[in-house]
Motif scaffolding. Structure first.
Motif, mmCIF file in Angstrom:
data_model
loop_
_atom_site.group_PDB
_atom_site.id
_atom_site.type_symbol
_atom_site.label_atom_id
_atom_site.label_comp_id
_atom_site.label_asym_id
_atom_site.label_seq_id
_atom_site.Cartn_x
_atom_site.Cartn_y
_atom_site.Cartn_z
ATOM 1 N N PHE A 194 0.827 -1.211 0.000
ATOM 2 C CA PHE A 194 0.000 0.000 0.000
ATOM 3 C C PHE A 194 0.863 1.263 0.000
ATOM 4 O O PHE A 194 0.761 2.093 -0.892
ATOM 5 C CB PHE A 194 -0.934 0.037 1.213
ATOM 6 N N ASN A 195 1.729 1.398 0.985
ATOM 7 C CA ASN A 195 2.492 2.645 1.121
ATOM 8 C C ASN A 195 3.474 2.876 -0.017
ATOM 9 O O ASN A 195 3.659 4.011 -0.453
ATOM 10 C CB ASN A 195 3.218 2.682 2.456
ATOM 11 N N SER A 196 4.100 1.808 -0.515
ATOM 12 C CA SER A 196 5.066 1.991 -1.598
ATOM 13 C C SER A 196 4.377 2.389 -2.905
ATOM 14 O O SER A 196 4.994 3.005 -3.766
ATOM 15 C CB SER A 196 5.884 0.716 -1.817
ATOM 16 N N VAL A 197 3.113 2.055 -3.038
ATOM 17 C CA VAL A 197 2.366 2.383 -4.251
ATOM 18 C C VAL A 197 1.618 3.705 -4.109
ATOM 19 O O VAL A 197 1.660 4.550 -4.992
ATOM 20 C CB VAL A 197 1.366 1.254 -4.609
ATOM 21 N N TYR A 198 0.936 3.892 -2.985
ATOM 22 C CA TYR A 198 0.050 5.045 -2.821
ATOM 23 C C TYR A 198 0.591 6.103 -1.876
ATOM 24 O O TYR A 198 0.104 7.239 -1.889
ATOM 25 C CB TYR A 198 -1.331 4.576 -2.331
ATOM 26 N N GLY A 199 1.565 5.765 -1.057
ATOM 27 C CA GLY A 199 2.142 6.735 -0.120
ATOM 28 C C GLY A 199 1.074 7.430 0.703
ATOM 29 O O GLY A 199 0.210 6.791 1.298
ATOM 30 N N GLU A 200 1.115 8.752 0.688
ATOM 31 C CA GLU A 200 0.139 9.551 1.437
ATOM 32 C C GLU A 200 -1.186 9.696 0.691
ATOM 33 O O GLU A 200 -2.123 10.289 1.202
ATOM 34 C CB GLU A 200 0.717 10.946 1.728
ATOM 35 N N ASN A 201 -1.254 9.164 -0.500
ATOM 36 C CA ASN A 201 -2.452 9.302 -1.335
ATOM 37 C C ASN A 201 -3.422 8.145 -1.133
ATOM 38 O O ASN A 201 -3.926 7.557 -2.085
ATOM 39 C CB ASN A 201 -2.059 9.410 -2.814
ATOM 40 N N GLN A 202 -3.666 7.813 0.138
ATOM 41 C CA GLN A 202 -4.577 6.733 0.459
ATOM 42 C C GLN A 202 -5.296 6.984 1.768
ATOM 43 O O GLN A 202 -4.794 7.671 2.647
ATOM 44 C CB GLN A 202 -3.833 5.391 0.546
ATOM 45 N N LEU A 203 -6.481 6.423 1.842
ATOM 46 C CA LEU A 203 -7.222 6.313 3.097
ATOM 47 C C LEU A 203 -7.283 4.821 3.398
ATOM 48 O O LEU A 203 -7.350 4.009 2.483
ATOM 49 C CB LEU A 203 -8.649 6.843 2.954
ATOM 50 N N SER A 204 -7.263 4.470 4.666
ATOM 51 C CA SER A 204 -7.332 3.061 5.040
ATOM 52 C C SER A 204 -8.549 2.806 5.913
ATOM 53 O O SER A 204 -8.788 3.545 6.873
ATOM 54 C CB SER A 204 -6.076 2.645 5.813
ATOM 55 N N LEU A 205 -9.291 1.784 5.550
ATOM 56 C CA LEU A 205 -10.365 1.312 6.419
ATOM 57 C C LEU A 205 -9.755 0.264 7.341
ATOM 58 O O LEU A 205 -9.088 -0.654 6.881
ATOM 59 C CB LEU A 205 -11.500 0.685 5.618
ATOM 60 N N MET A 206 -9.995 0.422 8.631
ATOM 61 C CA MET A 206 -9.415 -0.510 9.596
ATOM 62 C C MET A 206 -10.470 -0.984 10.571
ATOM 63 O O MET A 206 -11.300 -0.200 11.035
ATOM 64 C CB MET A 206 -8.268 0.170 10.347
ATOM 65 N N LEU A 207 -10.428 -2.269 10.854
ATOM 66 C CA LEU A 207 -11.294 -2.897 11.856
ATOM 67 C C LEU A 207 -12.763 -2.598 11.631
ATOM 68 O O LEU A 207 -13.485 -2.183 12.529
ATOM 69 C CB LEU A 207 -10.867 -2.472 13.268
ATOM 70 N N LEU A 208 -13.194 -2.812 10.420
ATOM 71 C CA LEU A 208 -14.589 -2.611 10.072
ATOM 72 C C LEU A 208 -15.358 -3.892 10.354
ATOM 73 O O LEU A 208 -14.994 -4.965 9.885
ATOM 74 C CB LEU A 208 -14.700 -2.252 8.593
ATOM 75 N N GLY A 209 -16.388 -3.789 11.127
ATOM 76 C CA GLY A 209 -17.208 -4.954 11.433
ATOM 77 C C GLY A 209 -18.594 -4.524 11.865
ATOM 78 O O GLY A 209 -18.810 -3.380 12.253
ATOM 79 N N THR A 210 -19.519 -5.436 11.761
ATOM 80 C CA THR A 210 -20.875 -5.160 12.220
ATOM 81 C C THR A 210 -21.301 -6.252 13.190
ATOM 82 O O THR A 210 -20.951 -7.425 13.022
ATOM 83 C CB THR A 210 -21.880 -5.089 11.054
ATOM 84 N N ARG A 211 -22.039 -5.871 14.172
ATOM 85 C CA ARG A 211 -22.579 -6.834 15.128
ATOM 86 C C ARG A 211 -23.529 -7.769 14.394
ATOM 87 O O ARG A 211 -24.190 -7.354 13.438
ATOM 88 C CB ARG A 211 -23.290 -6.097 16.258
ATOM 89 N N PRO A 212 -23.605 -9.012 14.830
ATOM 90 C CA PRO A 212 -24.451 -9.991 14.119
ATOM 91 C C PRO A 212 -25.889 -9.528 13.893
ATOM 92 O O PRO A 212 -26.453 -9.768 12.822
ATOM 93 C CB PRO A 212 -24.403 -11.218 15.036
ATOM 94 N N GLU A 213 -26.467 -8.829 14.837
ATOM 95 C CA GLU A 213 -27.863 -8.403 14.678
ATOM 96 C C GLU A 213 -28.041 -7.306 13.623
ATOM 97 O O GLU A 213 -29.160 -7.020 13.199
ATOM 98 C CB GLU A 213 -28.479 -7.961 16.013
ATOM 99 N N TYR A 214 -26.929 -6.704 13.173
ATOM 100 C CA TYR A 214 -27.005 -5.674 12.141
ATOM 101 C C TYR A 214 -26.474 -6.159 10.791
ATOM 102 O O TYR A 214 -26.480 -5.416 9.818
ATOM 103 C CB TYR A 214 -26.253 -4.418 12.571
ATOM 104 N N GLN A 215 -26.008 -7.409 10.738
ATOM 105 C CA GLN A 215 -25.509 -7.944 9.474
ATOM 106 C C GLN A 215 -26.671 -8.163 8.513
ATOM 107 O O GLN A 215 -27.791 -8.439 8.915
ATOM 108 C CB GLN A 215 -24.751 -9.250 9.718
ATOM 109 N N GLN A 216 -26.370 -8.006 7.242
ATOM 110 C CA GLN A 216 -27.342 -8.160 6.157
ATOM 111 C C GLN A 216 -28.435 -7.080 6.182
ATOM 112 O O GLN A 216 -29.488 -7.251 5.579
ATOM 113 C CB GLN A 216 -27.980 -9.555 6.189
#
Length: 124
Positions: free
Chosen positions: A33-55
């Motif tokens: 990621f960094n070697s290709v996009y450097g500072e020109n990126q946003l990162s999504l981290m630890l994205l999850g949904t509780r089971p009752e909100y899935q789907q």
């Protein structure tokens, strides 16, 4: 020297595995990621949904929010995926560019995490 993370609060954690995970993530992010996009990126981290909100669209809404931010700023959107998230990310236009492999020496257990990118300029 980089300080070690403190995993003492996690009684269920295997410190060696946690450190291997963190080390693999950091190295893979630098290389793919960094070697290709450097500072020109946003990162999504630890994205999850509780089971009752899935789907119900909660995960899609969170990812689409990140995609919109990336479009507005002209940046790539990068993330590491779990197997459960791959269908959603592909449906939304993310492309798999690499794989992050985590494994301790001498162990059979391992973890493979696809690395994906959304490039808004290719979305048009």
């Amino acid at each position: 020297m980089k300080p070690r993370a403190d995993y003492s609060a996690r009684r269920d954690a295997n410190t060696a595995r946690m450190e291997a995970f963190l080390s693999s993530i950091i190295q893979s992010k630098k290389v793919h990621f960094n070697s290709v996009y450097g500072e020109n990126q946003l990162s999504l981290m630890l994205l999850g949904t509780r089971p009752e909100y899935q789907q119900l669209g909660a995960g899609t809404a969170l990812v689409e929010w990140g995609m919109q931010k990336a479009r507005e700023q002209g940046l790539a959107l990068t993330l590491f995926s779990s197997p459960q998230g791959m269908g959603l990310y592909r449906k939304l236009g993310f492309v798999e560019i690499a794989n992050c492999h985590v494994q301790l020496d001498g162990e059979q257990e391992c973890l493979d995490m696809p690395m994906l990118v959304f490039r808004p300029w290719q979305d048009e």
